[in-house]
Design an enzyme around this catalytic site. Structure first.
Site, mmCIF file in Angstrom:
data_model
loop_
_atom_site.group_PDB
_atom_site.id
_atom_site.type_symbol
_atom_site.label_atom_id
_atom_site.label_comp_id
_atom_site.label_asym_id
_atom_site.label_seq_id
_atom_site.Cartn_x
_atom_site.Cartn_y
_atom_site.Cartn_z
ATOM 1 C CD GLU A 1 -5.086 2.813 -1.038
ATOM 2 O OE1 GLU A 1 -4.389 3.738 -0.314
ATOM 3 O OE2 GLU A 1 -4.776 1.806 -1.739
ATOM 4 C CG ASP A 2 -3.445 5.204 5.665
ATOM 5 O OD1 ASP A 2 -3.616 4.306 6.294
ATOM 6 O OD2 ASP A 2 -2.564 5.439 4.918
ATOM 7 C CB ALA A 3 -10.640 5.761 4.846
ATOM 8 N N GLY B 1 -5.318 9.251 9.253
ATOM 9 C CA GLY B 1 -6.348 8.661 8.209
ATOM 10 C C GLY B 1 -7.560 9.795 8.387
ATOM 11 N NE ARG C 1 1.153 3.129 5.765
ATOM 12 C CZ ARG C 1 -0.018 3.462 5.743
ATOM 13 N NH1 ARG C 1 -0.865 3.568 6.574
ATOM 14 N NH2 ARG C 1 -0.625 3.842 4.348
#
Lengths: 1196, 278
Positions: free
Chosen positions: A811-813, A962, A994
């Site tokens: 999740e975009d970390a 992120g 994206r």
């Protein structure tokens, strides 16, 4: 063609629009007709004064003497016009500071920033007193101070203002700027007010003085309305005309309630003859009936008693009765006069001479409505950029200055009349109050509240990074409210192409309303339309006698000037004159074939873009021009003068056919087989007949290809990259990304940390960041050169692998290499400036910088002051933590009469400045100076190192943001066969949905760049091609798709999947955990409610809200609710009177006895636990006269 | 196990280790990266206040960079390390106070305008601790700026902080094993062109594996081959291992020290297990 863009930026800066506009406002020797002078020439001490630029004192107050004071330039007695070459009466000096001791010296921006001063210059005005017709010597008087724009003509940093015995060279200017503590890359274009930098935001507005017709759907029926935003000298009036259901045309005028029938209004303006009215409206026989009906309606005796309206007198009488019933005759006449002369269409004039013009104009408006109804005209597009005007710094200053100056003159007139005595004579300098003007200007700048009720016009310049400052100065806002949807206004309009950036806009409520300029723009300053009108008359434009005509109507700035029978020839002639320099380049012309109209514009505020002129399928630009531009021989203004390039506004663009590319670029060189991008070929024969000849830059071979320019092309794009603004222009390969990602990338560039300025050690910004090792990006864009990104970078080139790592980058970390961080990756310093002043209070008391003695009220323990020197100030390089004292300060007691006891001297208060709770760092610098009013001023800068930690935010330039999810030791990270370890691991899920293809492309591009030791070109629409990059990868020993085999650093085994790895520019964003981390166990409470304070800055509590409460109710956890809402919040114990007829709050008095102050009961008093908010409610109701009684009962 | 040394210079080593397995080589890699100790500047003292030169002119003790950035830059300068004569400061007989057997002191005294380089670090005591890489720029000083710094270097490991990391770019790869079915091969040359490392070549109308040691197992040839005759696989028992050093230790020293640390570690393990058996 990049040469053109380079040539443009050699001449103009990125904020040229602001400085040019402000310079146009400023009176200088070489600019006698400045906007400031025009305001002075046209000022009226009172609205009913006939003459302009003159103050005429009331003879009743001057003992019968006729005294006139001329402030504007002398007017010609016959024409009443000002000679444009006459010497200006107003002048602005250079920025100076007047110290408290009376000394003055030149002020430079850095001193203004450091000492919280205003960077402003004195304004002087020449007053010529004419007493009974005898003219005295002019008197030059200081009338106020004007905030000066940095790098404008009056700025002390401007080239012309540097005192030198020779003409300063560019090198001299740079040296001087460095000496004055300025950053060489600072663009200027902002103001300094009270030490803070303030930018004026350009405003977008509907074009004034144009007829706009629209169709309103209301209750199923369509309503045809025409609107005119009439504007003159800052006064705006909306005139609205609509056709009612019965076909009657009515007009609404501001300041007059209700609607006036059109025919009545036209008659009242002096157009008596019905035939004349008919001719001024009807353009098509189909309209005739409606006009007849309108005229006949006026003759209706019932509606318009007694006899209907035929003459001007009838009409005026009707208006008098309508708007000023029952008042005195003079008043009635005056009222109607004010409506038709001042409120109605003021741009045509505000005297009775303009009435006929207004009547004709109204006829035109009516015609437009009827044409719309007949389908002969389309609705005007409000969002079309031809109908928009921009207000830049100069225009905003003009608005503000006009109001402030008029106030000053009004006040001066009053003061002169009041203080007039024959004996003493008159002295302007003693009667004028310069502070009136100065404060008015400063107040508007300091608060952003402009005249006309606009808020947020001046904003604190965003100095997060160089990009954010530049973008802030190029911002354009729309006055539309953000709460309403306004979908059409937010949409990208085709006419914004090349004028406003299609991508750079905020997300959320301001989306599409706040815009940013494209790279190369020009905002017209306006030229005199008389010149154009004379020219049109010369070219055979005839006066209009009636609207019904087959000839082409010619409009100048929205006014119908005349008719012409050969529109195409006329337009061509005017264009040729403009291109050959016979006519100002500000004039734009368009022939509208559908409406058979010629529209000429030369007013101010049109947003224009440059285009190469194309004739007969050839550019006027030739090989010679390109070579001259390369050798810096040709200047942008030369190209404009020669007519090779011209500025086109949105109106003229409608009449143009513009080619985007002059030719296609072959994919591969025929000779050497190299993959080609637009950069790799040279156009050998621009402007010449025949096929386009291209030369391969690497092998020199030439290729012949078909030209894309056809005979009907009128223009060629300068370079497609200029349609983007400064922030979107930073994104490499934006044409490969999905559009929202470019928008996000542009938004994040403004939050990135880097080297925002080179003078960061001396700048006194309240908050600032500086990155330790900022780098130029490996994948660059051409735009970066013009916005100084190479010298003020904001980011670093990271080695990035796209893979999963133990789930810590879900999740975009992002997973970061700890060893890289230890070597300095992503480090930055945060600096905060604390300030204190020894303020003076009425009564002669003042603050003191000192170590507060123990008898000062609120003094801390000695230990707290141990870091301070004798002067009460902390020393540089001292380690400080939250709450530590930086500046020891005491203030006089707040209330002088607090203690009537004269024996004990009153205690001073401790008002030391401390480090913000939760922050820490080293004291970087301590500055002691004197403020404008002579009191001592201290600024202490505290700096703190920000090393990337868990939760810090990073983003690439493609909207891929992120937060750090894990810091991993180098040896645990995956590695390639060459021992290369990524700095960052992002998750593969971040890419497909994206569609940030440019992110992938930049990674491989960066890989090639780092292997070959060069900067890649990723400019929009002309960057190095994917094929060329793939080729280069193989050349450098990598697989063509950028994948590599990697080995697990923990187990040592080969990872089965190939990992995509490359080098990409990442930005550190200013959202860092250390600035957000917040916990509270105990802490401060609010005084009124005794509940915990709110917000991190006040060490507040975390809200236990309704939904949280509902959750606990669902669980039945009653005691937890009580704990949260009472015990840990504002729970209090109150004594309550147990008397069942009383039930008021009881008190524990000084003697220690409990009693009820209401009923006097002192036996049955009980202690009750309640929230303090409840007790407050009881008290507040009590104050309303409502007695709340608490009935106590035993627990059952 | 068999080791072939492909390259061994003071700062770089490349070996082929055969008859081994990835876990073993990885243990070695991890050890030399994070457990081999070296000297690095750990403590920097800055002079505060004006600095006077011989002529009596006063300089401000300030630089364009903040003190913590300077300290960080100095810490990353490779300091010559003699592993035999130094011990960890915390384990030293001086009880961590700092003595010639655990620390090296440097001084730096420079007056602007100039660029301060790593070579300006003057070792206090033996000249053998002078920084070899003397052209690492530290900071540029302007007029009237000066630096007076005392820095202390001590021993540490890469696990504590990467300034104590001696080996860099440590990595390995499996030896390439490429099989070509010559009977089906159409000798299209696409595989030769696509290979980024020049592993394949055409010889006698046949595709041959000329440089298997260069193969990175990228499979570009397999993917491009229409006939599907190439098979690429790595050999986990034969590993090409490489690393570099920052110059404070030689590659050989790093390797030997790394092996010694591994040995000691297993020795301890054996002792412990031996105790269990008793």
């Amino acid at each position: 063609m990049r040469e053109l863009v380079e040539t443009y930026f050699r001449e103009r800066s990125v904020v040229n629009h602001h400085t040019a506009s402000y310079n146009d406002f400023l009176p200088t020797i070489d600019h006698p007709n400045s906007r400031m002078q025009t305001i002075v020439d046209n000022v009226r001490a009172s609205p009913d004064e006939a003459d302009r630029g003159i103050i005429r004192l009331d003879p009743d107050r001057t003992e019968g003497k006729i005294i006139e004071i001329r402030i504007g330039r002398r007017r010609d007695e016959k024409t009443g016009r000002v000679d444009p070459s006459a010497r200006p009466t107003i002048s602005v000096g250079r920025p100076v500071i007047k110290e408290a001791n009376g000394a003055t010296h030149d002020l430079y921006p850095m001193e203004a920033r450091l000492r919280n001063l205003n960077y402003s210059a004195p304004i002087h005005l020449e007053f010529t007193i004419v007493e009974d017709g005898i003219e005295r010597e002019p008197e030059r008087v200081h009338i106020g101070d004007l905030p000066v724009m940095i790098q404008s003509k009056k700025c002390n940093l401007h080239k012309d203002n540097i005192d030198m015995d020779r003409e300063p060279t560019d090198e001299d200017v740079r040296e001087f700027h460095v000496k004055m503590g300025e950053d060489l890359c600072d663009p200027g274009g902002y103001f300094i007010i009270g030490g803070t930098e303030r930018a004026l935001i350009s405003l977008e507005d509907l074009a004034p003085n144009r007829v706009m017709v629209e169709m309103n759907e209301r209750y199923g029926t369509s309503l045809h309305v025409a609107k005119v935003f009439s504007q003159k000298e800052g006064y705006r009036a909306l005139t609205l005309m609509e056709k009612k259901k019965d076909g009657i045309l009515v007009v609404s005028v501001p300041a007059a309630s209700g609607q006036i029938p059109l025919i009545v209004l036209m008659k009242s303006l002096g157009m008596e003859s019905d035939e004349e009215i008919y001719k001024s409206i009807v353009s098509d026989p189909q309209m005739a009936n409606i006009v007849y009906a309108n005229i006949e309606e006026c003759q209706n005796k019932k509606l318009y008693p007694p006899n209907g309206i035929y003459t001007t007198e009838d009409a005026i009488l009707f208006l008098e009765r309508k708007f000023a019933t029952g008042q005195a005759k003079e008043y009635r006449a005056k009222k109607v006069e004010s409506i038709i002369d001042r409120s109605l269409l003021p741009h045509l004039g505000d005297t009775s001479d303009a009435r006929m013009k207004k009547s004709i104009f109204l006829g035109r408006v009516a015609r437009a409505i009827l044409e719309l109804e007949l389908g002969k005209r389309k609705e005007d597009d409000k969002d079309h950029y031809a109908n928009k005007r921009l207000k830049l710094a100069g225009d905003l200053m003009e608005d503000l200055y006009r109001v402030a100056f008029t106030n000053l003159i009004k006040d001066l007139k009053y003061q002169l009349e009041r203080g007039y005595t024959r004996k003493k004579g008159m002295r302007i300098s003693s009667a004028i109050r310069p502070d009136l003007l100065t404060h008015r200007l400063l107040h508007a700048f300091a608060t952003g509240n402009w005249v006309g009720g606009r808020a947020g016009v001046s904003q604190l310049l965003d100095r997060t990074s160089n990009m954010s400052a530049l973008s802030h100065l190029r911002r354009v806002t729309s006055p539309l409210t953000r709460s309403q949807p306004h979908f059409e206004a937010r949409d990208l309009h085709p006419t914004q192409w090349g004028r406003l950036c299609p991508n750079e806009t905020p997300e959320g409520q301001n989306c599409g309303l706040v815009k940013n300029c494209a790279l190369i723009i020009d905002v017209s300053e306006g030229t005199d339309d008389k010149e154009v009108i004379w020219l049109l008359r010369d070219l055979g434009v005839k006066e209009v006698s009636e609207q019904q005509t087959t000839e082409t109507r010619v409009y100048v700035n929205g006014d119908l000037i005349g008719l012409h029978d050969k529109p195409k020839e006329l337009v061509e002639e005017i264009r040729q004159r403009r291109r050959s320099g016979l006519l100002s380049h500000e004039v734009n012309i368009r022939f509208d074939n559908n409406m058979n109209e010629i529209i000429i514009n030369c007013d101010e505020g049109r947003l224009r873009r440059p285009l190469l002129v194309v004739r007969h399928g050839k550019t006027l630009m030739t090989r010679r021009h390109i070579e001259d531009m390369r050798s810096h021989k040709a200047k942008w203004s030369d190209l404009i003068r020669e007519g090779v390039v011209e500025w086109i506004d949105a109106e003229e663009e409608e009449d143009s056919y513009i080619a985007v590319f002059a030719h296609e670029t072959p994919q591969k060189c025929e000779h050497c087989g190299k993959f080609l991008s637009t950069l790799d070929v040279e156009w050998r024969n621009p402007g010449e007949e025949g096929k386009t000849v291209l030369e391969c830059k690497s092998c020199g071979g030439t290729m012949q290809i078909e030209s894309q320019l056809k005979d009907n092309h009128t223009h060629l794009e300068i370079d497609p990259m200029v349609i983007l603004g400064v922030c979107s222009g930073m994104v490499p390969y934006p044409e490969h990304n999905s559009s929202p990602r470019v928008t996000m990338g542009a938004g994040m560039a403004k939050q990135s940390l880097g080297l925002s300025s080179s003078n960061y050690r001396i700048r006194p910004d309240t908050r600032s960041h500086v990155m330790h090792y900022p780098q130029r990006s490996l994948t660059t864009t051409k735009t970066m050169e013009f916005v100084n990104f190479m010298h003020r970078p904001a980011g670093q080139n990271f080695v990035v692998a796209i893979m999963s790592y133990q789930g810590y980058n879900m999740e975009d970390a992002i997973v970061m290499n700890k060893s890289s961080v230890e070597r300095g990756l992503g480090r930055s310093t945060f600096m905060r400036t604390y300030r204190a002043e020894e303020r003076r209070y009425p009564g002669g008391q003042e603050d003191h910088f000192e170590i507060p003695s123990p008898d000062v009220r609120g003094a801390r323990a000695d230990l707290s002051y141990s870091n301070l020197g004798e002067d009460g100030l902390i020393g540089p390089e001292t380690r400080v933590e939250g709450g530590d004292v930086l500046i020891g300060k005491t203030s006089p007691p707040r209330f002088l009469e607090e203690e009537a006891d004269f024996l004990t001297p009153q205690k001073r208060r401790e008002t030391s400045v401390t480090v913000r709770p939760g922050e820490s760092g080293w004291v970087d610098s301590v500055m002691l100076t004197e403020s404008e009013n002579g009191s001592r001023l201290v600024k202490v800068k505290v700096r703190d190192q920000r090393i990337p930690e868990l939760g810090d935010k990073f983003a690439s330039r493609h909207g891929q943001k992120g937060v750090v999810g894990l810091l991993v030791h180098q040896e645990d990270m995956p590695f390639t066969g060459d021992g290369l370890i990524p700095d960052l691991i992002i998750n593969p899920h971040a890419i497909p949905s994206r569609m940030t293809v440019a992110h992938v492309l930049e990674m491989v591009g960066g890989k090639v760049g780092s292997m070959e030791g060069r900067f890649m070109d990723g400019t929009a629409f002309s960057g190095e091609t994917e094929e060329a990059i793939r080729d280069a990868l193989i050349r450098n020993g990598f697989k063509h798709n950028g994948n590599e085999v990697m080995y697990d650093g923990v187990t040592g085994r080969k990872i089965e999947a190939e990992i995509f790895i490359g080098v990409i520019y990442y930005q550190k964003l200013h959202h860092m955990v250390s600035g957000k981390l917040h916990v509270r166990s105990r802490g401060p409470v609010q005084i009124l409610t005794r509940q915990p304070t709110e917000g991190r800055s006040r060490q507040g509590g975390l809200r236990f809200g309704e939904m949280e409460r509902d959750c606990l109710i669902g669980h039945g956890a009653a005691m937890v609710i009580k704990d949260r809402l009472l015990d840990e919040s504002d729970g209090t114990l109150q004594y309550v009177c147990g008397n069942s007829s009383c039930g008021h709050i009881a008190i524990l008095d000084r003697r220690g006895t409990l009693r009820c102050p209401v009923c006097g009961n002192n036996s049955k008093i009980y202690q009750v636990q309640t929230s303090y908010a409840f007790k407050l409610l009881l008290d507040e109701l009590l104050s309303l006269g409502v007695a709340m009684r608490l009935q106590l009962e035993d627990l059952k | 196990m068999k080791i072939d040394i492909l390259e061994m210079t003071p700062t770089k080593a490349e070996l082929v280790i055969s008859d081994t397995n990835p876990m073993f080589v990885n243990a070695l890699r991890r050890t030399i990266v994070s457990d081999v100790p070296k000297m690095a500047i750990d403590n920097v003292e800055f002079h505060l206040g004006p600095i006077m030169d011989e002529g009596g002119t006063a300089y401000e003790s300030i630089s364009p960079l903040f003190d913590e950035i300077l300290a960080h830059r100095l810490s990353l300068v490779p300091v010559p390390t003699d592993l035999d004569s130094f011990i960890y400061r915390s384990k030293c007989s001086c009880n961590g106070e700092g003595c010639p057997s655990c620390t090296v002191m440097y001084s730096l005294n420079k007056k602007g305008p100039c660029t301060v380089y790593s070579g300006d670090l003057e070792p206090i005591g033996s000249e053998k601790f002078r920084v070899k890489d003397d052209l690492i720029p530290i900071v540029k000083l302007a007029d009237d700026q000066a630096l007076l710094i005392y820095a202390t270097a001590e021993l540490g490991t890469g696990r504590q902080h990467s300034r104590w990391q001696a080996a860099l770019g440590a990595g390995y790869r499996y030896y390439g094993k490429i099989e070509i079915d010559h009977s089906k091969c159409d000798v299209g040359l696409s595989c030769v062109n696509v290979c980024p490392r020049g592993v394949l070549a055409k010889e006698d109308k046949k595709i041959v594996v000329r440089h298997p040691e260069n193969c990175t197992l990228c499979n570009a040839c397999t993917e491009v081959c229409d006939t599907g005759v190439i098979k690429v696989s790595g050999d986990p028992s034969k590993i090409i291992f490489r690393f570099e050093t920052d110059g404070s230790l030689t590659a050989k020293e790093v390797l030997i020290k790394g092996l010694k640390i591994l040995e000691e570690r297993f020795e301890t393990l054996r002792e412990q297990i031996g105790k269990l058996e008793e």
